[in-house]
Write a protein that holds these residues in place. Structure first.
Motif, PDB file in Angstrom:
ATOM      1  N   LYS A 232       0.695  -1.241   0.003  1.00 20.12           N
ATOM      2  CA  LYS A 232       0.084  -0.077  -0.081  1.00 20.12           C
ATOM      3  C   LYS A 232       0.959   1.290  -0.082  1.00 20.12           C
ATOM      4  O   LYS A 232       0.597   2.280  -0.909  1.00 20.12           O
ATOM      5  CB  LYS A 232      -0.935  -0.052   1.277  1.00 20.12           C
ATOM      6  CG  LYS A 232      -2.017  -1.034   1.297  1.00 20.12           C
ATOM      7  CD  LYS A 232      -2.982  -0.891   2.410  1.00 20.12           C
ATOM      8  CE  LYS A 232      -4.059  -2.091   2.434  1.00 20.12           C
ATOM      9  NZ  LYS A 232      -4.866  -1.917   3.657  1.00 20.12           N
ATOM     10  N   LYS A 233       1.969   1.303   0.726  1.00 14.64           N
ATOM     11  CA  LYS A 233       2.602   2.474   0.695  1.00 14.64           C
ATOM     12  C   LYS A 233       3.634   2.483  -0.672  1.00 14.64           C
ATOM     13  O   LYS A 233       3.671   3.782  -0.956  1.00 14.64           O
ATOM     14  CB  LYS A 233       4.125   2.210   1.881  1.00 14.64           C
ATOM     15  CG  LYS A 233       3.375   2.171   3.258  1.00 14.64           C
ATOM     16  CD  LYS A 233       4.233   2.067   4.378  1.00 14.64           C
ATOM     17  CE  LYS A 233       3.896   2.019   5.743  1.00 14.64           C
ATOM     18  NZ  LYS A 233       4.796   1.964   6.457  1.00 14.64           N
ATOM     19  N   GLY A 234       3.937   1.393  -1.127  1.00 15.34           N
ATOM     20  CA  GLY A 234       4.706   1.680  -2.226  1.00 15.34           C
ATOM     21  C   GLY A 234       3.767   1.974  -3.451  1.00 15.34           C
ATOM     22  O   GLY A 234       4.115   2.955  -4.373  1.00 15.34           O
ATOM     23  N   ASP A 235       2.490   1.771  -3.387  1.00 12.98           N
ATOM     24  CA  ASP A 235       1.371   2.141  -4.354  1.00 12.98           C
ATOM     25  C   ASP A 235       1.104   3.767  -4.273  1.00 12.98           C
ATOM     26  O   ASP A 235       1.005   4.284  -5.154  1.00 12.98           O
ATOM     27  CB  ASP A 235      -0.143   1.400  -4.186  1.00 12.98           C
ATOM     28  CG  ASP A 235       0.231  -0.007  -4.778  1.00 12.98           C
ATOM     29  OD1 ASP A 235       1.035  -0.307  -5.528  1.00 12.98           O
ATOM     30  OD2 ASP A 235      -0.501  -0.957  -4.345  1.00 12.98           O
ATOM     31  N   PHE A 236       1.106   4.057  -2.920  1.00 12.67           N
ATOM     32  CA  PHE A 236       0.935   5.621  -2.696  1.00 12.67           C
ATOM     33  C   PHE A 236       1.915   6.331  -2.981  1.00 12.67           C
ATOM     34  O   PHE A 236       1.861   7.385  -3.625  1.00 12.67           O
ATOM     35  CB  PHE A 236       0.646   5.864  -1.074  1.00 12.67           C
ATOM     36  CG  PHE A 236       0.800   7.015  -0.730  1.00 12.67           C
ATOM     37  CD1 PHE A 236      -0.656   7.583  -0.925  1.00 12.67           C
ATOM     38  CD2 PHE A 236       1.634   7.907  -0.076  1.00 12.67           C
ATOM     39  CE1 PHE A 236      -0.593   8.930  -0.587  1.00 12.67           C
ATOM     40  CE2 PHE A 236       1.442   8.941   0.227  1.00 12.67           C
ATOM     41  CZ  PHE A 236       0.326   9.891   0.218  1.00 12.67           C
ATOM     42  N   VAL A 237       3.061   5.965  -2.684  1.00 12.17           N
ATOM     43  CA  VAL A 237       4.604   6.577  -3.351  1.00 12.17           C
ATOM     44  C   VAL A 237       4.313   6.825  -5.023  1.00 12.17           C
ATOM     45  O   VAL A 237       4.742   7.740  -5.623  1.00 12.17           O
ATOM     46  CB  VAL A 237       5.707   6.029  -3.055  1.00 12.17           C
ATOM     47  CG1 VAL A 237       7.006   6.658  -3.912  1.00 12.17           C
ATOM     48  CG2 VAL A 237       6.034   6.121  -1.673  1.00 12.17           C
ATOM     49  N   GLN A 238       4.020   5.804  -5.561  1.00 10.74           N
ATOM     50  CA  GLN A 238       3.896   5.578  -7.091  1.00 10.74           C
ATOM     51  C   GLN A 238       2.584   6.614  -7.560  1.00 10.74           C
ATOM     52  O   GLN A 238       2.870   7.453  -8.466  1.00 10.74           O
ATOM     53  CB  GLN A 238       3.441   4.303  -7.903  1.00 10.74           C
ATOM     54  CG  GLN A 238       4.631   3.389  -7.417  1.00 10.74           C
ATOM     55  CD  GLN A 238       5.961   3.856  -8.080  1.00 10.74           C
ATOM     56  OE1 GLN A 238       6.044   4.513  -9.072  1.00 10.74           O
ATOM     57  NE2 GLN A 238       6.971   3.464  -7.392  1.00 10.74           N
ATOM     58  N   GLU A 239       1.603   6.747  -6.616  1.00 13.52           N
ATOM     59  CA  GLU A 239       0.477   7.754  -7.096  1.00 13.52           C
ATOM     60  C   GLU A 239       0.904   9.246  -6.806  1.00 13.52           C
ATOM     61  O   GLU A 239       0.743   9.985  -7.631  1.00 13.52           O
ATOM     62  CB  GLU A 239      -0.694   7.251  -6.408  1.00 13.52           C
ATOM     63  CG  GLU A 239      -1.927   8.282  -6.489  1.00 13.52           C
ATOM     64  CD  GLU A 239      -2.305   8.212  -7.872  1.00 13.52           C
ATOM     65  OE1 GLU A 239      -3.206   9.225  -8.397  1.00 13.52           O
ATOM     66  OE2 GLU A 239      -2.177   7.219  -8.587  1.00 13.52           O
TER      67      GLU A 239
ATOM     68  N   LYS B  68       1.481  12.369  -9.711  1.00 10.09           N
ATOM     69  CA  LYS B  68       0.823  13.726  -9.535  1.00 10.09           C
ATOM     70  C   LYS B  68       2.005  14.720  -9.580  1.00 10.09           C
ATOM     71  O   LYS B  68       1.485  15.818 -10.458  1.00 10.09           O
ATOM     72  CB  LYS B  68       0.164  13.813  -8.171  1.00 10.09           C
ATOM     73  CG  LYS B  68      -1.192  12.730  -7.953  1.00 10.09           C
ATOM     74  CD  LYS B  68      -1.762  12.974  -6.454  1.00 10.09           C
ATOM     75  CE  LYS B  68      -2.987  12.077  -6.482  1.00 10.09           C
ATOM     76  NZ  LYS B  68      -3.486  12.375  -4.991  1.00 10.09           N
ATOM     77  N   LEU B  69       3.007  14.521  -9.022  1.00 10.67           N
ATOM     78  CA  LEU B  69       4.121  15.491  -9.291  1.00 10.67           C
ATOM     79  C   LEU B  69       4.738  15.676 -10.698  1.00 10.67           C
ATOM     80  O   LEU B  69       4.957  17.009 -10.936  1.00 10.67           O
ATOM     81  CB  LEU B  69       5.460  15.135  -8.177  1.00 10.67           C
ATOM     82  CG  LEU B  69       4.875  15.134  -6.543  1.00 10.67           C
ATOM     83  CD1 LEU B  69       6.182  14.651  -5.892  1.00 10.67           C
ATOM     84  CD2 LEU B  69       4.762  16.683  -6.317  1.00 10.67           C
ATOM     85  N   LEU B  70       4.686  14.542 -11.411  1.00 15.62           N
ATOM     86  CA  LEU B  70       4.999  14.501 -12.720  1.00 15.62           C
ATOM     87  C   LEU B  70       4.147  15.452 -13.608  1.00 15.62           C
ATOM     88  O   LEU B  70       4.456  16.211 -14.294  1.00 15.62           O
ATOM     89  CB  LEU B  70       5.139  13.245 -13.338  1.00 15.62           C
ATOM     90  CG  LEU B  70       6.413  12.672 -13.053  1.00 15.62           C
ATOM     91  CD1 LEU B  70       6.521  10.905 -13.415  1.00 15.62           C
ATOM     92  CD2 LEU B  70       7.672  12.994 -13.517  1.00 15.62           C
TER      93      LEU B  70
END
Length: 203
Positions: free
Chosen positions: A40-47, A51-53
């Protein structure tokens, strides 16, 4: 005190209570929970990275000079917030000696005013571009690639001084008379209510 020949329990020897840990919890269940939380943490970082990109705040980089650690902080509402640890970078950066305004002086200047409007320009940090030669120092790594910031961040050592210098230049015609600014926090003051409606439009 127990007699010399009386056997002692582990709890008595260590004087520690283990009531919060269930000895009958299967190890496989604990591993599954940790793996689910990590996913879940990994998916949150990717999301958040996506957004930043899309916002144009970061870009992919191949040869970073420094890598900051990604830190996930749990907010009061239970959601996560992604931040970067720039402790090592801040240690080696020279300090910007630009003076910040005196808070006491700002409070005194607002005394006696009939109308006050408070503005928070925190998002303005993302509008200040980093120097191209320093972008490689603002890098972080995810599971898929390395990225670097191309805009200034609040956690940098000289972010506050840089922002204050910019505000002093932008608000120079009104600063100290009708507008007071402390980094990204601003207050608009006026002696009469009728004059107060015009000042925010001028800003």
């Amino acid at each position: 005190m127990p007699s010399r020949g009386q056997p002692q329990t582990w709890q008595a020897l260590t004087r520690t209570s283990y009531a919060t840990v269930s000895p009958w919890t299967p190890r496989s269940d604990l591993c599954a929970r940790e793996e689910e939380s990590s996913t879940k943490k990994g998916d949150f970082v990717q999301e958040e990275t996506r957004k930043l990109l899309n916002a144009g705040h970061i870009q992919e980089i191949q040869y970073p000079e420094r890598l900051a650690n990604v830190v996930l902080v749990k907010k009061a509402n239970g959601k996560w917030r992604m931040s970067l640890d720039f402790t090592d970078l801040n240690k080696v950066c020279p300090k910007d000696s630009y003076l910040l305004p005196s808070i006491d002086a700002l409070v005194d200047s607002a005394s006696g005013c009939k109308m006050l409007s408070f503005l928070d320009a925190f998002s303005g940090y993302n509008q200040i571009k980093m120097h191209p030669r320093d972008e490689c120092k603002m890098a972080f790594m995810t599971e898929t690639s390395c990225y670097c910031y191309i805009v200034i961040l609040f956690g940098l050592k000289n972010a506050g001084a840089t922002y204050q210098r910019l505000m002093d230049k932008v608000l120079a015609p009104m600063l100290g008379r009708k507008v007071q600014a402390y980094v990204h926090d601003m207050v608009v003051t006026s002696q009469e209510r009728g004059q107060h409606d015009v000042i925010p439009l001028a800003i």
